[in-house]
Design a protein around this motif. Structure first.
Motif, PDB file in Angstrom:
ATOM      1  N   SER A  10       0.824  -1.200   0.000  1.00 27.26           N
ATOM      2  CA  SER A  10       0.000   0.000   0.000  1.00 27.26           C
ATOM      3  C   SER A  10       0.863   1.257   0.000  1.00 27.26           C
ATOM      4  O   SER A  10       0.596   2.208  -0.744  1.00 27.26           O
ATOM      5  CB  SER A  10      -0.920  -0.009   1.225  1.00 27.26           C
ATOM      6  OG  SER A  10      -1.673   1.166   1.285  1.00 27.26           O
ATOM      7  N   HIS A 147     -11.382   5.605   6.364  1.00 26.21           N
ATOM      8  CA  HIS A 147     -11.437   4.258   5.774  1.00 26.21           C
ATOM      9  C   HIS A 147     -10.894   4.238   4.345  1.00 26.21           C
ATOM     10  O   HIS A 147     -10.473   3.194   3.846  1.00 26.21           O
ATOM     11  CB  HIS A 147     -12.852   3.672   5.850  1.00 26.21           C
ATOM     12  CG  HIS A 147     -13.834   4.367   4.942  1.00 26.21           C
ATOM     13  ND1 HIS A 147     -14.592   5.426   5.359  1.00 26.21           N
ATOM     14  CD2 HIS A 147     -14.156   4.137   3.643  1.00 26.21           C
ATOM     15  CE1 HIS A 147     -15.357   5.842   4.355  1.00 26.21           C
ATOM     16  NE2 HIS A 147     -15.107   5.072   3.301  1.00 26.21           N
ATOM     17  N   ASP A 150      -7.558   2.977   4.785  1.00 25.74           N
ATOM     18  CA  ASP A 150      -7.494   1.806   5.687  1.00 25.74           C
ATOM     19  C   ASP A 150      -7.134   2.188   7.113  1.00 25.74           C
ATOM     20  O   ASP A 150      -6.400   1.479   7.791  1.00 25.74           O
ATOM     21  CB  ASP A 150      -6.530   0.740   5.154  1.00 25.74           C
ATOM     22  CG  ASP A 150      -7.028   0.141   3.851  1.00 25.74           C
ATOM     23  OD1 ASP A 150      -8.253  -0.033   3.707  1.00 25.74           O
ATOM     24  OD2 ASP A 150      -6.190  -0.163   2.979  1.00 25.74           O
TER      25      ASP A 150
END
Length: 151
Positions: A10, A147, A150
């Motif tokens: 990520s 969110h 994450d």
């Protein structure tokens, strides 16, 4: 896939996204918000030890996206935000989050500020709960849903 592997993937993706937007990330609001974000991450546990401050400063100087700005200017702004947080963490945090909020007007810049916070927070191999919490707070200051990152 292990949590850390997902995080590394990520962070790598975020760095690629930032590089793609590098030419759009040249405003003073982005510069100020990014340095405030870096200081928040460095002070996430309520204090900044000199080695941590130095490590984050090195990460700032090596970040290709932040090379849009003079290094000494970034260093001065980062240090000023760190000094606010060191003098009085709770009061300083309010002021530093106001700096972060400067990027709110441009969603691409706001997202880039959060991505920088995540990259800086995870650079040592551990994006800990305190670091996640301050990046989450920055999301709220920028009107971004945590969110999405994450968090």
């Amino acid at each position: 896939m292990a949590l850390w592997d997902r995080f590394k993937e990520s962070a790598s993706t975020m760095q690629t996204q930032l590089m793609a937007k590098k030419n759009d990330l040249k405003s003073s609001a982005f510069r100020d918000a990014s340095m405030a974000m870096c200081a928040l991450v460095a002070a996430a546990d309520g204090s900044i030890d000199p080695s941590e401050r130095q490590k984050v400063a090195q990460l700032i100087m090596s970040n290709d996206v932040l090379r849009n700005f003079p290094g000494d200017d970034l260093q001065r702004r980062f240090d000023a935000n760190c000094d606010k947080l060191t003098a009085d963490f709770d009061f300083g945090k309010v002021s530093v989050l106001q700096e972060v909020a400067k990027a709110k007007k441009k969603p691409a810049e706001a997202r880039a500020v959060i991505q920088i916070g995540i990259i800086i927070g995870g650079a040592d191999g551990d994006f800990d709960k305190d670091e996640q919490a301050v990046v989450r707070e920055a999301c709220y200051a920028l009107d971004l849903p945590p969110h999405e990152f994450d968090l």
